[in-house]
Structures are given as C-alpha cells and as structure tokens.
Design a protein around this motif. Structure first.
Motif, PDB file in Angstrom:
ATOM      1  N   ASP A   1       0.886  -1.218  -0.066  1.00 26.80           N
ATOM      2  CA  ASP A   1       0.068   0.050   0.136  1.00 26.80           C
ATOM      3  C   ASP A   1       0.903   1.291   0.173  1.00 26.80           C
ATOM      4  O   ASP A   1       0.752   2.211   0.759  1.00 26.80           O
ATOM      5  CB  ASP A   1      -0.951   0.016   1.217  1.00 26.80           C
ATOM      6  CG  ASP A   1      -2.223   0.785   1.309  1.00 26.80           C
ATOM      7  OD1 ASP A   1      -2.262   0.953  -0.252  1.00 26.80           O
ATOM      8  OD2 ASP A   1      -2.785   0.841   1.901  1.00 26.80           O
ATOM      9  N   TRP A   2       1.962   1.190  -0.860  1.00 28.49           N
ATOM     10  CA  TRP A   2       3.062   2.395  -0.675  1.00 28.49           C
ATOM     11  C   TRP A   2       2.201   3.485  -1.395  1.00 28.49           C
ATOM     12  O   TRP A   2       1.565   3.672  -2.266  1.00 28.49           O
ATOM     13  CB  TRP A   2       4.109   1.876  -1.613  1.00 28.49           C
ATOM     14  CG  TRP A   2       5.078   2.904  -1.961  1.00 28.49           C
ATOM     15  CD1 TRP A   2       5.914   3.395  -1.170  1.00 28.49           C
ATOM     16  CD2 TRP A   2       5.585   3.330  -3.118  1.00 28.49           C
ATOM     17  NE1 TRP A   2       6.636   4.333  -1.455  1.00 28.49           N
ATOM     18  CE2 TRP A   2       6.738   4.271  -2.765  1.00 28.49           C
ATOM     19  CE3 TRP A   2       5.385   3.312  -4.408  1.00 28.49           C
ATOM     20  CZ2 TRP A   2       7.618   4.876  -3.635  1.00 28.49           C
ATOM     21  CZ3 TRP A   2       6.130   3.794  -5.552  1.00 28.49           C
ATOM     22  CH2 TRP A   2       7.073   4.725  -5.185  1.00 28.49           C
ATOM     23  N   ASN A   3       2.489   4.930  -0.375  1.00 27.44           N
ATOM     24  CA  ASN A   3       1.989   5.968  -0.793  1.00 27.44           C
ATOM     25  C   ASN A   3       2.872   6.735  -1.522  1.00 27.44           C
ATOM     26  O   ASN A   3       2.511   7.967  -1.898  1.00 27.44           O
ATOM     27  CB  ASN A   3       1.505   6.708   0.279  1.00 27.44           C
ATOM     28  CG  ASN A   3       2.533   6.789   1.541  1.00 27.44           C
ATOM     29  OD1 ASN A   3       3.865   7.046   0.872  1.00 27.44           O
ATOM     30  ND2 ASN A   3       2.169   7.168   2.683  1.00 27.44           N
ATOM     31  N   GLY A   4       3.851   6.451  -2.019  1.00 24.75           N
ATOM     32  CA  GLY A   4       4.733   7.158  -2.926  1.00 24.75           C
ATOM     33  C   GLY A   4       5.620   8.214  -2.127  1.00 24.75           C
ATOM     34  O   GLY A   4       6.415   8.970  -2.780  1.00 24.75           O
TER      35      GLY A   4
ATOM     36  N   GLY B   1       4.854  13.878  -7.616  1.00 23.99           N
ATOM     37  CA  GLY B   1       4.842  12.264  -7.079  1.00 23.99           C
ATOM     38  C   GLY B   1       5.909  11.700  -7.490  1.00 23.99           C
ATOM     39  O   GLY B   1       6.548  10.976  -6.345  1.00 23.99           O
TER      40      GLY B   1
ATOM     41  N   ALA C   1       8.465   9.945  -4.506  1.00 23.20           N
ATOM     42  CA  ALA C   1       8.768   8.650  -4.609  1.00 23.20           C
ATOM     43  C   ALA C   1      10.383   8.488  -4.775  1.00 23.20           C
ATOM     44  O   ALA C   1      11.074   7.443  -4.346  1.00 23.20           O
ATOM     45  CB  ALA C   1       8.389   7.989  -5.964  1.00 23.20           C
TER      46      ALA C   1
ATOM     47  N   VAL D   1      -0.050  12.107   3.750  1.00 21.67           N
ATOM     48  CA  VAL D   1       1.074  10.974   3.770  1.00 21.67           C
ATOM     49  C   VAL D   1       2.515  11.605   4.314  1.00 21.67           C
ATOM     50  O   VAL D   1       3.564  10.846   4.238  1.00 21.67           O
ATOM     51  CB  VAL D   1       1.643  10.553   2.040  1.00 21.67           C
ATOM     52  CG1 VAL D   1       0.500   9.603   1.827  1.00 21.67           C
ATOM     53  CG2 VAL D   1       1.943  11.539   1.417  1.00 21.67           C
TER      54      VAL D   1
END
Lengths: 371, 415
Positions: free
Chosen positions: A65-68, B89, B93, B114
């Motif tokens: 469930d990686w959120n980036g 994004g 990452a 997040v």
C-alpha cells in the motif's frame, strides 16, 4: 615462491592460476561456451537491470500500500498481500467499477481495431503489390506515412478534424446528416444500434439488463459497445497502424513465388480462388505476426487516450493502461496502479496464447496430401 | 564438465545482475534521509517547483525569488512544472522533492496525509490574516499546514453585447435561480446559448453550495453527498441542461467556459478571475461584466480555488524556506503577483488595496466570504472524478442515483 623460472623471466606479472595452467583442461566447447556467455553478458546485465529488475520491483509495489513517499522497500511500507488484486475483481467499489469499465472499453476497442487494421493493411498491401498499379512508390509512401508520424501530433490533428465545427461534421452536413458531437458523446454505439432497430429504448433499458451483471457492471453497461468518442480513437488507430502492417504484408507478398500464381492460373483458378487458396495460406505466418502485434498494441493503448480524451466523456475512453497511470500518479495509489498493469499483462499473455492455439496448424495430414 | 561451466557462467551472470542491482539499491537506503540534517541559518540553495499558469506567472515568481535570494544571500531556483502533480509524485517517490512547491487545494489532503508537507503555517507572522475559508482549506487534522498563495472564486460573467441584444438591461442580472432561468429563456429565444458551464464539480459544485449542500462535512470526515439539498441543486442544473439553457463547453466546441464565452457562443459563463487574462489575451474585443453568482435556496454560494506554498518535510533548508514563503506572502508581494498575473491576495489586509486597484473584481473578492473550498480529504480523487463523469451525463440520468453512488464511494474512501 623461489621459482626458478622467475630468475630468467623478466619481472613476471602475478597471473591468475587458471591462465597459468596449460590449456588441455578446458575443452574447445567449454571455452566457446564461456566466450559466448561473455559476449552476451552486457545484454543480460542490461536486460536484467532495466527490464527484469524493474518488473520485480513493480510486482512488489503491487503487493503493498505504498503511498509514493520515499522508497517502497523500506520497512514501514504496509504489505497488503493480494488486496490490490482482489479489489479489482471481488470488492464492490469504485476501483472495480473503474477497472471493469476500462476493460469493457478496451475490449470493444480491440474487437474492432484488430480485424479492421488487419484487413485494411492486407488490402493496401495487395493493391500496392499489384502489377497493374502505376506510381507504386507514391502509394506505398502515402499509405505508410501515418505510421511514421508521431502519435501525439496525429491525435491533435484528429481533435481538429472531429471538432464540432470540424471537417468531418462539415462533410456530414453536406449530405444532410447532423453529425454527433464526437468527443463529448458518451453514448455506446451498440446502444444506439439497438435503439435504432427499435429493440430497446436506450433512455429506458429493460430491467432484465439493468438489474445485474458480472463484476459490478450491469449487462446493459457491458453491452454498450464503444462510445462515439471511442470510435474516433478507433478510426485514428486503424488509420495510423495499417501502414506499418501493410509493410509486413507487402514483404510477405513479394516473397510468394510468381510460379505458384501461374500454376494456379493454369489450373483454371479464378482471381478470388487464387487469393483464397494460394496467397492467404502462404501469408499465414505474417497474418499471425500482425494479429499478435495488433492485439498486444491495442490492449496497451495509452497515448491517444492521454492526448485526446483522458478517459472522458463519462469514462468511455478509459483503458486499463490509462487507468493504471491515473491511479498511480493521480491518486497516489501506486499499489492499485501496478496491480492493474499486471492484470493487463496477464490479459495480453492469455489472449496471445489463445490466438496461437486457434491459429495452430490443425490438419497437417491433409496438407501433405494436397501438395 | 560442460554443464558445470554453463552453470558457473549463469551464476556469474546472475551475480553480476544482483551486484548491479545492489549497487542501485543503495540509493533506496534512506533511513538517513528521514531526518535530514537541518541548516537553520545561513545561505540556502532552494529548489522551487511551481505549477505556473503561464509566462507571466513564471516571470513574476522568478523575479520575486531572485529578489529574496539577493537579500538573503541564498540561491533560489524556480522551475515551472509541466505536470505538477506527476512531477511531485515522482520527486516524493524518488526521495528528492523540491524544497518549496505549489500545492493545489484539491490535492492538499493527499500530500498532508502521507506526511510530505511541513506544517509551518502557524509559525508565519500574521497567519490569522489569511481568509478563514482558505485556512480551513489547508488545515488537515486540526493543523494549519501551509500558507495560501492566492485564491480565485467563481462568478457569473456576462457578455454585454449579447445581453443587450436580448433586450436585457443591467437590472436583469440574475440574483436567484428563478431569475437565472427567466433570463436564460429570454436569451434562448434570441438564438443564443444562455449559459456555458464546465461539466465538473468545480463549476456545478457552486450550485450545491447555493442549495446548502456539499460532498463532505466541513471537517472532511463524513460523506454528505446524498442529501436533499444536493438533489435540489442537481435537479436544477439538470433542468437547465435539458432545456438547453445551459450547455457544456465541449458541446459548444470549446475547451472551457471562457473559450465558449469569448467566441460569443454563450451569453453567460461561470468562471473564476483567470478569465480576465484569458479574454484579454485571446478575445480582446469581447465586452463583459462580472457579477456574483445567483443565490440558491440557502443563499449565496461559490467555490474557491487556491494553491499553497508547500514546504517539503524532507527539505534541508526548512528555516530558509519558511523565510522565503514569508517574503512571498507579504501584502506588497501579493499585490505584485496580482498585477502580474491576475490572482487575488490571500491576506485579508490586502483586500482594500486590491479592490481599490481592481474595482471590477469586486464580485470575485466578495465571494471569499461565502466560498467553499475543494473537498478536503485524502483518497477522494477517483471519487470526485467519478462524480464528474456523472455530471457529464447529468442531462440524461437520475441525479438521485448519482448522489447515492457518490455517497457510497465517499464513505469507502473516507474509511
């Protein structure tokens, strides 16, 4: 270390033991093998690094469930097992609905594009190959031209052509037809067809069809056919890709010996019979190639959708490839996004195998007898 | 023996792959990066990523950044993004985000949830000077995260020539839904499409607010899509669409409402203050006036759009970044931005200066008092995209079913 040879030889370099050993222990075949592996090593490394490894990494991401944020290989990234996959198939929610809609759209797209582009490419190849045609080079270049142009550029041109005041609508108006608003028309053509035939009323579909259906979409939604907007993308792709495949068919056609054709003529076969029983069977390997390449490319359609519609209107041009991109980079649900692309990969592999099985040589015995 | 060598060779190749991947993998070992060494003083090297609306904005921000850099002795590199959401994004990452970047209000909750954003806004001087509705927009779990850069609201833009042609005067500007329908019918009788409205929640949503509804509760924790207020709003919009009193821009051969309006294909449109610049650049001859949106059953309502100056929680130069944002959000600097590319200052203390300098923008500025910001909850992007899909089909579908679907999806997303 007191090697007597060392005294005579000028400063011997410390060589590896294997090289110092005399040759006979390594046979010629083995040495050839080693050399072979050494030669392919760069490719193996590059493919492994840039193809295999990213695929494995993506597979890992699809299970999380990686959120980036940061690396997906940290300890804090939640592992969710197959959740991302099951959500696409079993859970009643938006994820499944979007995915199934995209699969439906792409299915209709493939079903129309692949046969259409293959038939068109074959037709063009036969025309360009015909001995009667003058100015072959011109036609060959003309037919091939769309394939060499950038797909983004062509998509933009199509946006203009199919605009509501564009060339296509204008042309239809000449014939007194009031054309649709191409890019904002989300109605499915199968729905329109059924409505036109008077079988069902698209505004009020029968309850038997809307009541239920597999994977969260009703039967009525499954049976929509491509939307009018999708049809423009279909036309665009058929037009651009048939040139490439024409070239393949052309190469195969030119490989067919003229003598076979002449033998057919002597046997009294007509033009159609010669095409059906001599040319087509000899084209079968190329046909397989064209169908397979077409199938793979059409299931992966992305750039036209990205440029022309972004999945609109009403999600009718959404395809799994675009949905995967949108889910990952738009909603930061990288796990779901990669899961979609792996399912897409599975769909393509299964369909390619199926096609191979359908097109296998079924009856070799009869063939030998005939020849 | 031959087999053995083959095996060795394969093993060797495999090792090579593994080694190279391990070398590559070291880049992912980012436990150190979790708590970057802070340089709280001295010169910084700030990377700033902006989602620019055009050359005017890029130049203005670059100039402002250069002025700040000169004064503070740091360097500040401003990069306009091609696709801000995607580039951010990727940067997150890759663990290499820019220090300062624009955060769109509709994506704010995704980033805040997040942990990508530094909650610095409370430390700014005069933090309470920002409009309350904008502060709410950038508040997540009770924390005010980032400073609103500027804002825009929706208003009703009217083409004066078409308006006069239909025999309508200044007193006919609609202030209620009924009046909107009435003038639309008059315009339609003259063969003009009355209203061009984009087929998204970012325009149609204003009607929800006017009817007293919204998609989520104010704290963003509950789904409130399936309500009688929302139903009333959608039914009203549907009636406009069905009678062709309102049309979507794509039906009028335009990319957005402003284009349809500029081409004279519609007499009215619902757009934000960015339409001024667009009309000046592309359709300089169009005469138009701006009015507040007509009020619905529950009073006035509009939508606000805004960006904030996000600071990465992984930045090495947080202190300098806050200093930079401070400089960017002073009244003077905000007025400079307003002059350069037509945005409205996010500070209430700039309101008077602004309305004095741009009197025609009154309706937009007044909207700040009753504006609703974008849905402030994470994981709502696909739900809202699905709502847009429903709005595109609104003319021929059941609004009640649409709201039920949105309600179900929102509940699932909010968890």
């Amino acid at each position: 270390m007191a090697d007597p040879v060392a005294d005579t030889a000028p400063a011997p370099a410390p060589v590896s033991p294997r090289a110092a050993r005399p040759g006979p222990r390594l046979s010629a075949a083995v040495r050839e093998n080693i050399a072979g592996w050494l030669f392919v090593a760069p490719v193996v490394v590059i493919l492994g690094l840039f193809l295999l490894l990213p695929i494995l990494m993506a597979m890992w991401v699809s299970l999380t469930d990686w959120n980036g944020q940061g690396s997906p290989f940290r300890s804090g990234v939640p592992f969710v097992g197959l959740d991302n996959y099951t959500r696409l198939f079993t859970e009643d929610g938006l994820a499944r609905q979007d995915f199934m809609t995209s699969v439906r759209n792409n299915f209709y797209y493939v079903v129309i594009v692949v046969p259409a582009q293959t038939v068109l490419a074959l037709g063009l190849a036969v025309i360009v190959n015909s001995r009667m045609l003058k100015g072959k080079t011109f036609f060959r270049a003309a037919f091939f031209f769309p394939s060499v142009t950038s797909s983004v550029a062509i998509s933009v041109v199509f946006l203009f052509i199919f605009a509501n005041s564009g060339a296509v609508t204008g042309l239809l108006k000449l014939f007194g037809i009031d054309g649709p608003q191409w890019f904002s028309d989300s109605r499915g053509v199968l729905h329109l067809l059924l409505g036109g035939l008077g079988l069902v009323d698209p505004a009020d579909p029968p309850a038997a069809l809307t009541g239920g259906g597999p994977f969260g979409l009703s039967w009525w939604e499954w049976l929509s056919g491509p939307s009018v907007a999708m049809c423009t993308i279909i036309m665009l792709v058929v037009w651009t890709t048939s040139g490439t495949f024409m070239l393949m068919f052309l190469a195969a056609l030119q490989d067919i010996p003229v003598t076979l054709e002449e033998a057919g003529m002597l046997d009294g076969a007509g033009r159609w019979q010669r095409f059906r029983h001599i040319t087509l069977p000899l084209l079968k390997p190329t046909l397989f190639l064209v169908l397979t390449l077409g199938l793979i490319a059409t299931w992966q359609v992305f750039d036209q959708v990205y440029v022309m519609s972004k999945g609109n209107p009403a999600k009718t041009t959404l395809t799994p490839a675009f949905l995967s991109y949108q889910t990952a980079f738009g909603s930061f649900e990288y796990g779901s996004g990669t899961a979609i692309s792996f399912v897409l990969f599975a769909i393509i592999v299964v369909l390619a195998l199926l096609q191979r099985w359908i097109m296998r040589d079924r009856d070799p015995a009869r063939r030998t007898r005939r020849s | 023996m031959k087999n053995r060598t083959v095996r060795t060779a394969v093993l060797g190749a495999a090792c090579a792959v593994l080694l190279s991947s391990a070398a590559c993998g070291s880049g992912f070992d980012d436990d150190k990066a979790a708590a970057p060494a802070q340089q709280s003083g001295g010169p910084a090297d700030l990377q700033i990523l902006i989602g620019s609306s055009g050359d005017a904005e890029t130049t203005a921000v670059k100039d402002a950044a250069a002025a700040w850099a000169k004064k503070s002795g740091s360097t500040a590199t401003v990069t306009p993004a091609q696709d801000l959401a995607q580039q951010l994004g990727q940067a997150f990452a890759g663990d290499n985000p820019p220090d300062v970047f624009y955060v769109d209000a509709s994506r704010f909750a995704d980033y805040a949830s997040v942990g990508a954003l530094e909650p610095y806004a409370g430390k700014l001087s005069g933090a309470s000077d920002f409009y309350p509705s904008l502060r709410t927009t950038f508040t997540y779990d009770g924390t005010f995260y980032c400073a609103p850069k500027d804002f825009s609201t929706l208003a009703l833009v009217i083409n004066d020539d078409l308006w006069a042609k239909a025999g309508l005067g200044e007193g006919d500007v609609p202030t209620t839904w009924d009046q909107l329908t009435a003038v639309s019918e008059k315009l339609k009788a003259e063969g003009v499409t009355p209203l061009a409205i984009a087929d998204t929640r970012d325009r149609v949503g204003a009607f929800l607010v006017q009817a007293g509804g919204w998609i989520t509760s104010p704290d963003g924790k509950q789904a409130t899509a399936d309500s009688p207020e929302n139903l009333k709003a959608l039914q009203y919009v549907q009636s406009l669409l069905k009678e062709k009193l309102a049309q979507f821009p794509s039906q009028l051969d335009a990319g957005w409402g402003g284009e349809a309006f500029g081409k004279g294909k519609a007499a009215m449109t619902v757009e934000g203050n960015w339409i001024k610049g667009a009309l000046k650049a592309d359709f300089p001859d169009v005469k138009y006036s701006v009015h507040e949106l007509p009020a619905g059953p529950k009073g006035k309502g509009t939508l606000s759009f805004t960006n904030c100056w996000g600071i990465s929680s992984k930045s090495k130069y947080k202190q300098q970044a806050i200093d930079f944002v401070e400089a960017m959000t002073t009244v003077d600097q905000q007025m400079a931005f307003a002059r350069a590319f037509g945005v409205m200052p996010s500070r209430q203390s700039a309101k008077d200066v602004y309305t004095k300098e741009f009197p025609a923008d009154g309706p937009f500025v007044n909207g700040a008092d009753y504006a609703q910001g974008p849905v402030n909850a994470a994981k709502m992007d696909s739900v809202l995209a699905d709502l847009d899909t429903g709005i595109q089909k609104l003319a021929s579908s059941d609004p009640k079913a649409l709201l039920e679907r949105v309600q179900k999806n929102t509940q699932a997303a909010l968890g």
